[in-house]
Design an enzyme around this catalytic site. Structure first.
Site, PDB file in Angstrom:
ATOM      1  N   SER A  11       1.196  -1.317  -0.236  1.00  0.00           N
ATOM      2  CA  SER A  11      -0.061   0.172  -0.076  1.00  0.00           C
ATOM      3  C   SER A  11       0.576   1.411  -0.248  1.00  0.00           C
ATOM      4  O   SER A  11       1.808   1.117   0.872  1.00  0.00           O
ATOM      5  CB  SER A  11      -0.725   0.006   1.535  1.00  0.00           C
ATOM      6  N   HIS A  36      -1.184  -1.387  -4.229  1.00  0.00           N
ATOM      7  CA  HIS A  36      -2.734  -1.327  -3.181  1.00  0.00           C
ATOM      8  C   HIS A  36      -2.861   0.134  -3.520  1.00  0.00           C
ATOM      9  O   HIS A  36      -2.011   0.769  -2.086  1.00  0.00           O
ATOM     10  CB  HIS A  36      -2.475  -2.395  -1.883  1.00  0.00           C
ATOM     11  N   ASP A  38      -5.015   3.474  -2.480  1.00  0.00           N
ATOM     12  CA  ASP A  38      -6.384   3.513  -1.513  1.00  0.00           C
ATOM     13  C   ASP A  38      -6.635   4.662  -1.837  1.00  0.00           C
ATOM     14  O   ASP A  38      -6.510   6.236  -1.764  1.00  0.00           O
ATOM     15  CB  ASP A  38      -5.863   3.568  -0.437  1.00  0.00           C
ATOM     16  N   MET A 141     -11.210  -5.964   5.444  1.00  0.00           N
ATOM     17  CA  MET A 141     -11.203  -4.944   6.038  1.00  0.00           C
ATOM     18  C   MET A 141     -10.766  -5.110   8.239  1.00  0.00           C
ATOM     19  O   MET A 141     -11.471  -5.339   8.352  1.00  0.00           O
ATOM     20  CB  MET A 141     -11.397  -3.792   6.597  1.00  0.00           C
ATOM     21  N   GLY A 146      -9.055   4.283   6.351  1.00  0.00           N
ATOM     22  CA  GLY A 146      -9.279   5.708   5.950  1.00  0.00           C
ATOM     23  C   GLY A 146      -7.339   6.187   6.327  1.00  0.00           C
ATOM     24  O   GLY A 146      -7.223   7.136   5.908  1.00  0.00           O
ATOM     25  N   PHE A 147      -7.210   5.467   7.327  1.00  0.00           N
ATOM     26  CA  PHE A 147      -5.588   5.708   7.568  1.00  0.00           C
ATOM     27  C   PHE A 147      -4.619   4.767   7.761  1.00  0.00           C
ATOM     28  O   PHE A 147      -5.110   3.115   8.115  1.00  0.00           O
ATOM     29  CB  PHE A 147      -5.739   6.636   9.033  1.00  0.00           C
ATOM     30  N   GLY A 181      -5.201  -3.952   6.300  1.00  0.00           N
ATOM     31  CA  GLY A 181      -4.511  -3.213   7.552  1.00  0.00           C
ATOM     32  C   GLY A 181      -4.377  -3.860   8.864  1.00  0.00           C
ATOM     33  O   GLY A 181      -5.000  -4.643   9.061  1.00  0.00           O
ATOM     34  N   GLY A 182      -3.204  -3.294   8.964  1.00  0.00           N
ATOM     35  CA  GLY A 182      -2.520  -3.489  10.468  1.00  0.00           C
ATOM     36  C   GLY A 182      -0.952  -4.675  10.093  1.00  0.00           C
ATOM     37  O   GLY A 182      -1.317  -5.523  11.608  1.00  0.00           O
ATOM     38  N   SER A 203       1.847   1.147   6.166  1.00  0.00           N
ATOM     39  CA  SER A 203       2.968   1.637   7.317  1.00  0.00           C
ATOM     40  C   SER A 203       4.378   1.327   7.605  1.00  0.00           C
ATOM     41  O   SER A 203       5.293   1.677   7.359  1.00  0.00           O
ATOM     42  CB  SER A 203       1.773   2.738   8.373  1.00  0.00           C
TER      43      SER A 203
HETATM   44  C1  DX5 Z   1      -6.635   1.868   5.203  1.00  0.00           C
HETATM   45  C2  DX5 Z   1      -6.028   1.529   4.012  1.00  0.00           C
HETATM   46  C3  DX5 Z   1      -4.963   0.653   3.531  1.00  0.00           C
HETATM   47  C4  DX5 Z   1      -3.714   1.269   4.374  1.00  0.00           C
HETATM   48  C5  DX5 Z   1      -2.792   0.199   5.529  1.00  0.00           C
HETATM   49  O1  DX5 Z   1      -7.252   2.260   5.048  1.00  0.00           O
HETATM   50  O2  DX5 Z   1      -7.090   0.682   3.232  1.00  0.00           O
HETATM   51  O3  DX5 Z   1      -4.649  -0.336   3.502  1.00  0.00           O
HETATM   52  O4  DX5 Z   1      -2.511   1.322   4.043  1.00  0.00           O
HETATM   53  O5  DX5 Z   1      -2.253   0.415   6.018  1.00  0.00           O
HETATM   54  P1  DX5 Z   1      -1.495  -0.068   7.676  1.00  0.00           P
HETATM   55  O6  DX5 Z   1      -0.809  -1.577   6.638  1.00  0.00           O
HETATM   56  O7  DX5 Z   1      -0.494   0.391   8.109  1.00  0.00           O
HETATM   57  O8  DX5 Z   1      -2.579  -0.807   7.845  1.00  0.00           O
HETATM   58 ZN    ZN Z   2      -6.249  -0.203   1.788  1.00  0.00          ZN
END
Ligand code: DX5
Ligand code: ZN
Length: 352
Positions: A11, A36, A38, A141, A146-147, A181-182, A203
């Site tokens: 991502s 990926h 977003d 998810m 969102g983040f 996510g995570g 991240s």
């Molecule tokens: C969050 C996004 C994810 C995000 C995942 O809304 O859909 O794709 O980039 O990031 P991490 O791996 O940090 O959770």
């Molecule tokens: Zn995503």
């Protein structure tokens, strides 16, 4: 290309947005399997990111697949732009206005791309039920969208990942469960043990000083290990890209059998490979199927294979009765002069 089963989609949400070309180049060099992207509209989620122009800009920078994850309220309005931008798959959320869902999925499939629906942590999988047969991808998810950088929701993964596979069980090959996510080295083994195909990692890959390649390899290996020991009775997973020969047949029969197998959603690659020479001087074709689908192909088509092999044998006999046998070397592709007769030959051709 990685050998095992799990794949990492990088991502770019937390990459340096002022230098995306560099981020793409770097992640590709470090072993990303795909990207990926977003897309957020500030309405479906409380954050804004990129539009189709970013996807179009990235497209020529890499040959890896681009997955678009649309966190937007109006996917139908923008789907054509994302298709034109060159996404290989488009996944949007099942929580949008229901009237948009089917037409958006149909538009994606019509364009020959993979179509997906994503579910937020609180949305039950049953929301996907009406669209099952239009889906190539389910994206689960494991954070509120969102983040980047949020904590992995283990209970959500446990509740939905294996169940999501069931939702795509009608598709023997090519269906993908994504987890987003995570996901990192702490959660990879757990989600791998729940059969996930694509791990979206954001991240943790972009932390300064972090060895991105090592992180990607670790996540993949841990996911495969989870799969092996929790789902696969200790057997290593079948590599995602491996193909096996299912049948060897003369061309006219190979083509018929291929069409039959593909009707059931199993892709076949015909190769002029290692098959025996036929009395017309042409080798049998190899029909390759994905190794992961070998069992189901055998289950469905073992009897057909016997039938085709018998048909091939009688075709050979009839051919010989009518035309005699051509020496195989005459028609071997790529040879110019005479070839010593040591090449593999059909026993009947050799004896004639
Ligand atoms: C969050 C996004 C994810 C995000 C995942 O809304 O859909 O794709 O980039 O990031 P991490 O791996 O940090 O959770
Ligand atoms: Zn995503």
């Amino acid at each position: 290309m990685a050998g095992g089963r799990a794949r990492v989609a990088v991502s770019i949400l937390d990459a340096d947005h002022s230098n995306m070309a560099h981020a793409i180049r770097r992640a590709e060099k470090e072993g990303a399997d795909r990207f990926h992207v977003d897309i957020m509209d500030g309405h479906f989620v409380p954050n804004l990111t990129f539009g189709p122009k970013m996807v179009a800009g990235i497209r020529p920078r890499t040959e890896l697949p681009l997955d678009a994850h649309l966190m937007i309220s109006n996917p139908l309005q923008f789907v054509d732009e994302f298709l034109e931008a060159g996404c290989d798959s488009i996944t949007f959320h099942v929580e949008v206005d229901p009237a948009q869902i089917e037409p958006t999925l149909v538009a994606i499939r019509k364009a020959g791309r993979a179509a997906g629906l994503a579910v937020k942590p609180k949305t039950p999988l049953s929301a996907l039920e009406p669209y099952r047969h239009l889906l190539d991808i389910i994206l689960v998810m494991t954070v509120e969208p969102g983040f980047g950088g949020q904590e992995f929701m283990k209970d959500v993964a446990a509740e939905k990942l294996l169940a999501a596979r069931e939702y795509l069980s009608h598709k023997p090959v090519g269906a993908e469960i994504h987890v987003d996510g995570g996901v990192n080295r702490e959660s990879a083994e757990f989600v791998g043990g729940l059969g996930v195909d694509i791990l979206v990692v954001g991240s943790v890959l972009w932390i300064k000083g972090r060895n991105m390649g090592r992180e990607i390899r670790l996540v993949r290996a841990l996911a495969d290990e989870g799969y092996q020991y929790r789902l696969n009775n200790g057997k290593p997973p079948i590599p995602r890209d491996a193909m096996v020969t299912f049948a060897q047949l003369p061309k006219h029969l190979a083509w018929l059998f291929m069409a039959e197998i593909e009707t059931g959603g199993i892709p076949v690659i015909p190769l002029r490979g290692t098959g025996q020479f036929n009395p017309d001087g042409v080798r049998d074709y190899d029909l390759l199927v994905p190794a992961s689908a070998e069992a189901i192909t055998t289950e469905r088509h073992a009897a057909d294979r016997e039938r085709y092999l018998a048909e091939a044998a009688s075709w050979r006999e009839a051919y010989i009765a009518k035309h005699g046998v051509k020496p195989p070397d005459i028609q071997r592709p790529g040879t110019t002069g005479p070839v010593p007769p040591a090449a593999p030959t059909h026993p009947r051709a050799a004896g004639a």
